[in-house]
Design a protein around this motif. Sequence first.
Motif, PDB file in Angstrom:
ATOM      1  N   MET A  24       1.296  -0.874   0.143  1.00 57.61           N
ATOM      2  CA  MET A  24      -0.182   0.007   0.211  1.00 57.61           C
ATOM      3  C   MET A  24       0.617   1.102  -0.137  1.00 57.61           C
ATOM      4  SD  MET A  24      -3.235  -0.247   2.235  1.00 57.61           S
ATOM      5  CE  MET A  24      -4.327  -1.449   2.475  1.00 57.61           C
ATOM      6  N   ASP A  25       0.278   1.854  -1.036  1.00 54.14           N
ATOM      7  CA  ASP A  25       1.280   2.893  -1.146  1.00 54.14           C
ATOM      8  C   ASP A  25       0.735   4.235  -0.198  1.00 54.14           C
ATOM      9  OD1 ASP A  25       2.748   5.461  -1.365  1.00 54.14           O
ATOM     10  OD2 ASP A  25       2.043   5.020  -3.893  1.00 54.14           O
ATOM     11  N   GLN A  26       2.067   4.771   0.488  1.00 57.81           N
ATOM     12  CA  GLN A  26       1.641   5.197   1.884  1.00 57.81           C
ATOM     13  C   GLN A  26       1.228   7.160   1.425  1.00 57.81           C
ATOM     14  OE1 GLN A  26      -0.517   4.426   4.571  1.00 57.81           O
ATOM     15  NE2 GLN A  26       0.612   2.424   3.442  1.00 57.81           N
ATOM     16  N   SER A  27       2.462   7.169   0.385  1.00 55.68           N
ATOM     17  CA  SER A  27       1.806   8.962  -0.082  1.00 55.68           C
ATOM     18  C   SER A  27       0.371   9.457  -0.424  1.00 55.68           C
ATOM     19  CB  SER A  27       3.419   9.307  -1.455  1.00 55.68           C
ATOM     20  OG  SER A  27       2.744   8.641  -2.183  1.00 55.68           O
ATOM     21  N   ALA A  28       0.026   8.197  -1.029  1.00 49.42           N
ATOM     22  CA  ALA A  28      -1.368   8.911  -1.115  1.00 49.42           C
ATOM     23  C   ALA A  28      -1.880   9.722  -0.388  1.00 49.42           C
ATOM     24  CB  ALA A  28      -2.762   7.522  -1.362  1.00 49.42           C
ATOM     25  N   SER A  29      -2.812  10.939  -1.116  1.00 52.19           N
ATOM     26  CA  SER A  29      -3.669  12.076  -0.007  1.00 52.19           C
ATOM     27  C   SER A  29      -4.456  11.997   0.352  1.00 52.19           C
ATOM     28  CB  SER A  29      -3.323  13.029  -0.547  1.00 52.19           C
ATOM     29  OG  SER A  29      -3.900  13.165  -2.028  1.00 52.19           O
ATOM     30  N   MET A  30      -5.303  10.723  -0.528  1.00 54.56           N
ATOM     31  CA  MET A  30      -6.741  10.428   0.451  1.00 54.56           C
ATOM     32  C   MET A  30      -6.850   8.814   0.135  1.00 54.56           C
ATOM     33  SD  MET A  30      -9.406  11.949  -1.606  1.00 54.56           S
ATOM     34  CE  MET A  30     -11.558  11.109  -0.871  1.00 54.56           C
ATOM     35  N   VAL A  31      -7.130   7.859   0.768  1.00 58.57           N
ATOM     36  CA  VAL A  31      -7.649   6.892   1.109  1.00 58.57           C
ATOM     37  C   VAL A  31      -9.012   6.634   1.298  1.00 58.57           C
ATOM     38  CG1 VAL A  31      -6.818   4.653   1.890  1.00 58.57           C
ATOM     39  CG2 VAL A  31      -4.977   6.408   1.856  1.00 58.57           C
ATOM     40  N   PHE A  32      -9.537   5.530   0.116  1.00 60.17           N
ATOM     41  CA  PHE A  32     -11.236   5.877   0.577  1.00 60.17           C
ATOM     42  C   PHE A  32     -11.784   4.083   0.217  1.00 60.17           C
ATOM     43  CE2 PHE A  32     -11.290   7.571  -3.484  1.00 60.17           C
ATOM     44  CZ  PHE A  32     -11.711   6.732  -4.149  1.00 60.17           C
ATOM     45  N   THR A  33     -12.626   4.124   0.743  1.00 58.30           N
ATOM     46  CA  THR A  33     -13.367   2.276   0.461  1.00 58.30           C
ATOM     47  C   THR A  33     -14.619   3.230  -0.720  1.00 58.30           C
ATOM     48  OG1 THR A  33     -15.401   2.397   2.277  1.00 58.30           O
ATOM     49  CG2 THR A  33     -12.982   1.505   2.602  1.00 58.30           C
ATOM     50  N   GLY A  34     -14.520   2.601  -1.689  1.00 56.86           N
ATOM     51  CA  GLY A  34     -16.038   2.980  -2.659  1.00 56.86           C
ATOM     52  C   GLY A  34     -16.111   1.902  -3.268  1.00 56.86           C
ATOM     53  N   THR A  35     -17.431   2.303  -4.271  1.00 54.76           N
ATOM     54  CA  THR A  35     -17.919   1.579  -5.190  1.00 54.76           C
ATOM     55  C   THR A  35     -17.510   1.970  -6.660  1.00 54.76           C
ATOM     56  OG1 THR A  35     -18.948   0.522  -3.874  1.00 54.76           O
ATOM     57  CG2 THR A  35     -19.665  -0.524  -6.058  1.00 54.76           C
ATOM     58  N   VAL A  36     -17.523   1.099  -7.697  1.00 51.73           N
ATOM     59  CA  VAL A  36     -17.351   1.412  -9.047  1.00 51.73           C
ATOM     60  C   VAL A  36     -18.460   1.648  -9.544  1.00 51.73           C
ATOM     61  CG1 VAL A  36     -16.208   1.295 -10.951  1.00 51.73           C
ATOM     62  CG2 VAL A  36     -14.492   0.970  -9.147  1.00 51.73           C
ATOM     63  N   GLU A  37     -18.625   2.740 -10.480  1.00 50.69           N
ATOM     64  CA  GLU A  37     -20.122   2.406 -11.363  1.00 50.69           C
ATOM     65  C   GLU A  37     -20.253   2.407 -11.608  1.00 50.69           C
ATOM     66  OE1 GLU A  37     -22.112   6.408  -8.767  1.00 50.69           O
ATOM     67  OE2 GLU A  37     -22.928   5.184  -7.380  1.00 50.69           O
ATOM     68  N   LYS A  38     -19.660   2.651 -12.683  1.00 51.34           N
ATOM     69  CA  LYS A  38     -19.094   2.962 -14.239  1.00 51.34           C
ATOM     70  C   LYS A  38     -17.558   3.356 -14.442  1.00 51.34           C
ATOM     71  CE  LYS A  38     -21.342   3.636 -18.299  1.00 51.34           C
ATOM     72  NZ  LYS A  38     -21.679   2.949 -18.957  1.00 51.34           N
ATOM     73  N   ILE A  39     -17.069   2.774 -15.611  1.00 50.32           N
ATOM     74  CA  ILE A  39     -16.372   2.470 -16.483  1.00 50.32           C
ATOM     75  C   ILE A  39     -16.306   2.992 -17.142  1.00 50.32           C
ATOM     76  CG2 ILE A  39     -13.896   1.268 -16.702  1.00 50.32           C
ATOM     77  CD1 ILE A  39     -15.334  -0.732 -15.069  1.00 50.32           C
ATOM     78  N   TYR A  40     -15.251   4.169 -18.159  1.00 48.24           N
ATOM     79  CA  TYR A  40     -14.895   4.395 -19.126  1.00 48.24           C
ATOM     80  C   TYR A  40     -13.817   4.114 -19.874  1.00 48.24           C
ATOM     81  CZ  TYR A  40     -18.548   7.790 -17.448  1.00 48.24           C
ATOM     82  OH  TYR A  40     -20.142   8.128 -17.405  1.00 48.24           O
TER      83      TYR A  40
END
Length: 127
Positions: A24-40
């Motif tokens: 896990m990259d600890q340099s990420a400015s944001m870490v969240f859980t989420g669900t992919v709704e749509k892919i482009y």
Amino acid sequence: MIILLTIQYVSPRRRRSQNCREKMDQSASMVFTGTVEKIYRSRSATYRGVVKVKRVVKGDTSFADNTVIVEGFGDPNICHSDVRERDTRIFLVSLLDNGHLRLNSSVVRVTVSNLDKAVAGRGKGKS
């Protein structure tokens, strides 16, 4: 005379996961859980997706319960960066100037152990 050739095909997705030792990259400015709704998808290897943020572990908590655009899925330099619609994962991202989010490292399955690691790393990565 008949010559038989055996060609072993290894998909790029499988090749990345077999050689992956990324953490896990600890340099990420944001870490969240989420669900992919749509892919482009696009012509390039990478693509973007719409993700419904569920819980913010690190970063701006105002993103919780909102929908965001995440860029960088399918990046060959990131071990596990492919997602499908309805995947629920832990996302480690950086905020771009255009307001979109860019994937920093592998998307991670949501498990108690992985959530503990994400929470434990919350204060690290910034000097």
